[in-house]
Design an enzyme around this catalytic site. Structure first.
Site, short mmCIF file in Angstrom:
data_model
loop_
_atom_site.label_atom_id
_atom_site.label_comp_id
_atom_site.label_asym_id
_atom_site.label_seq_id
_atom_site.Cartn_x
_atom_site.Cartn_y
_atom_site.Cartn_z
N GLU A 75 -2.92 -4.69 -3.14
CA GLU A 75 -3.41 -5.60 -4.20
C GLU A 75 -3.40 -4.90 -5.55
O GLU A 75 -2.97 -5.47 -6.56
CB GLU A 75 -4.85 -6.03 -3.90
CG GLU A 75 -5.03 -6.79 -2.61
CD GLU A 75 -5.32 -5.89 -1.40
OE1 GLU A 75 -4.70 -4.81 -1.29
OE2 GLU A 75 -6.15 -6.27 -0.58
N CYS B 252 -4.03 0.61 -2.65
CA CYS B 252 -3.89 -0.63 -1.88
C CYS B 252 -2.80 -1.52 -2.46
O CYS B 252 -2.47 -1.44 -3.65
CB CYS B 252 -5.20 -1.41 -1.91
SG CYS B 252 -6.55 -0.66 -1.00
N GLU C 76 0.35 5.26 0.64
CA GLU C 76 -0.60 6.29 1.10
C GLU C 76 -0.18 7.68 0.64
O GLU C 76 0.89 7.86 0.04
CB GLU C 76 -0.72 6.20 2.63
CG GLU C 76 -1.31 4.86 3.05
CD GLU C 76 -1.61 4.75 4.53
OE1 GLU C 76 -1.17 5.62 5.32
OE2 GLU C 76 -2.30 3.78 4.91
N CYS D 19 -10.23 -4.94 -0.09
CA CYS D 19 -11.34 -3.98 -0.06
C CYS D 19 -12.20 -4.15 -1.32
O CYS D 19 -11.83 -4.84 -2.27
CB CYS D 19 -10.80 -2.55 0.05
SG CYS D 19 -10.23 -1.86 -1.51
N CYS E 69 -10.56 -3.18 -4.70
CA CYS E 69 -9.60 -4.19 -5.17
C CYS E 69 -10.32 -5.42 -5.72
O CYS E 69 -9.89 -6.03 -6.70
CB CYS E 69 -8.62 -4.57 -4.07
SG CYS E 69 -7.48 -3.23 -3.69
N ASN F 37 0.85 -1.19 0.00
CA ASN F 37 0.00 0.00 0.00
C ASN F 37 0.89 1.24 0.00
O ASN F 37 1.97 1.27 0.61
CB ASN F 37 -1.00 0.00 1.17
CG ASN F 37 -0.39 -0.17 2.54
OD1 ASN F 37 0.66 -0.78 2.69
ND2 ASN F 37 -1.05 0.37 3.54
N1 THU Z 1 -5.32 -1.46 2.38
C1 THU Z 1 -4.76 -2.28 1.44
O1 THU Z 1 -3.64 -2.05 0.98
N2 THU Z 1 -5.48 -3.34 1.02
C2 THU Z 1 -6.72 -3.67 1.48
O2 THU Z 1 -7.35 -4.58 0.95
C3 THU Z 1 -7.32 -2.94 2.60
C4 THU Z 1 -6.65 -1.65 2.94
C5 THU Z 1 -4.55 -0.32 2.86
C6 THU Z 1 -5.10 1.01 2.46
C7 THU Z 1 -4.52 1.92 3.53
O3 THU Z 1 -3.21 2.29 3.14
C8 THU Z 1 -4.41 1.02 4.75
O4 THU Z 1 -4.53 -0.31 4.28
C9 THU Z 1 -5.48 1.26 5.81
O5 THU Z 1 -6.75 1.25 5.26
#
Ligand code: THU
Length: 136
Positions: free
Chosen positions: A56, A54, A45, A91, A94, A43
């Site tokens: 994925e 994310c 940010e 999520c 994704c 991920n």
């Molecule tokens: N996140 C992912 O990378 N994948 C997911 O399937 C769920 C959430 C990340 C997004 C954000 O950077 C952190 O997790 C918290 O939500």
């Protein structure tokens, strides 16, 4: 058949590159292409929260941008502590991106690490995780 454990370990390793200064929640993913190539992702940010990507989607977009279009499985690993992760289902966005490139039997592997080692794995299909999916 493929090495599920190896894919889980690669997802776990990818957590190390996570850029998660806002949530503190690291996620790593490892995507297995039909030809056996593995792409990992984390991920990433952003100060503008909605611009986060994310793990994925990072892995999927890396693979697609290198010419891959067929995928077998993805392992996903997440948590605030890399050594003690929690189950991290993908999520909704994704899941929809997976649906673009993967068929309903695509496997989603969710390992949990305790004290740095695999303590358990749950396995799902895209059909289980995204029923009644939208497509054009
Ligand atoms: N996140 C992912 O990378 N994948 C997911 O399937 C769920 C959430 C990340 C997004 C954000 O950077 C952190 O997790 C918290 O939500």
């Amino acid at each position: 058949m493929y090495d599920e454990r190896n894919l889980a370990e690669k997802a776990h390793e990818a957590m190390e590159n996570s850029y998660c200064k806002y949530s503190g929640f690291s996620v790593g993913a490892a995507l297995l292409c039909a030809d056996g190539t593995i792409y990992s992702g984390c991920n990433v940010e952003n100060a503008s929260y909605g611009a986060a990507n994310c793990a994925e989607r990072t892995a999927i977009f890396k693979a697609v941008s290198e010419g891959h279009r067929k995928f077998t499985a993805i392992a996903i690993c997440g948590g605030k502590d890399i050594n003690n992760t929690i189950e991290c289902p993908p999520c909704g966005i994704c899941r929809q991106v997976m649906n673009e490139f993967c068929d309903s039997s695509f496997e989603i592997i969710l390992p949990v690490f305790k004290e740095g080692s695999i303590a358990g794995v749950s396995k799902h299909t895209l059909a289980d995780m995204l029923p009644y999916a939208f497509d054009l």
